[in-house]
Scaffold this motif. Sequence first.
Motif: not given
Lengths: 185, 152
Positions: A14-15, A21-22, A26, B26-28, B33, B36, B38, B40-44, B47-49, B51
Amino acid sequence: MVADPVALQVAADLFPNGISRYAVGGLLVGLGAVVIYLGTGIPAGASTFLESTLSYVSGQSRFQRYVASRDWRVVFTLGIVLGGFLFALTVQSGLVSSSLYQPGTTGQLHQLGGFTFWTTNVQPWRLFLGGTLVGIGTRIGKGCTSGHGVCGVGSASKTSIVGVATFLAVAIGTAQIVAALGVTP
Amino acid sequence: MSDRHPLFKPLIFVGGLIFGFGLGFSHMARPEVVLQFLTFDDLGLLFVMFGAAVVSGIAFALMPRIRDRAPLTGDRYERRLKPFDRNVLIGGGIFGVGWGLSGICPGAAYASLGVGNVTILWALAGMFVGAYLQGWWRSRSDDLDPAAASAD
């Protein structure tokens, strides 16, 4: 403590780039909004800048309503651009390194004067067409990822929670369809 | 706003700097990223939104109880509450199609320019075109039907 190998595998799926970093990014995004809120009481959003800046060149009533806030919104946006630039000069260029930062493999890196800059591989037509819809939608929908997503959700606003649920669900559907059609990158 | 505090714009600028640095870190600020996330390849990105929403949520919940008014504007500390109507769904849906197609939203686009991504100027140009189109259309309908203007 022994970690469950199945749980570790699920987390890695999943991650794949970890979460640090996220999470750190955030927290900083939230902190930036909080600094502005503490000093001014303003819950800042990024998309109003689009309309408030148009008020410098267009007399349309929809833009003129933002005349009072247009100057500080330019300052806010310049701050965001320079914040990204500061990140590029330090962490992205490797001058400041942290175990909390995963560089990743997306896009293209360019070396210039000892610094590392990054450009996207996503095709211009996707950026332009998508950007146009973002410009229409955020303004009709009363907010974007920062206004609704950070400040609105942080305020437990029902309007913002419904707004975020709507654009998130539609964006997931759209991205999946575009990927299924084989459009890449 | 000539009577605004001299530190008003410097503070907005510092807040923007932290905000933009966070979007870079965060790479947003990278459309790839977001895409990826949207797909579902990386749900990180969750944590940005969330967090960011948790951090701002603490301030929005606490400040109105600690102080009445913000020092630099004299404005009351209030939560960000906007009235709900069908525009939230229509606009959110259009924004969702655009975000899912491009992988970029306004704040992340500004930060993306900062990390060196000149290609994002396509998205920024699109955002101004889109904001202009809806503003032109809605200004016209407001002028034709003044009652609708106050409903927003």
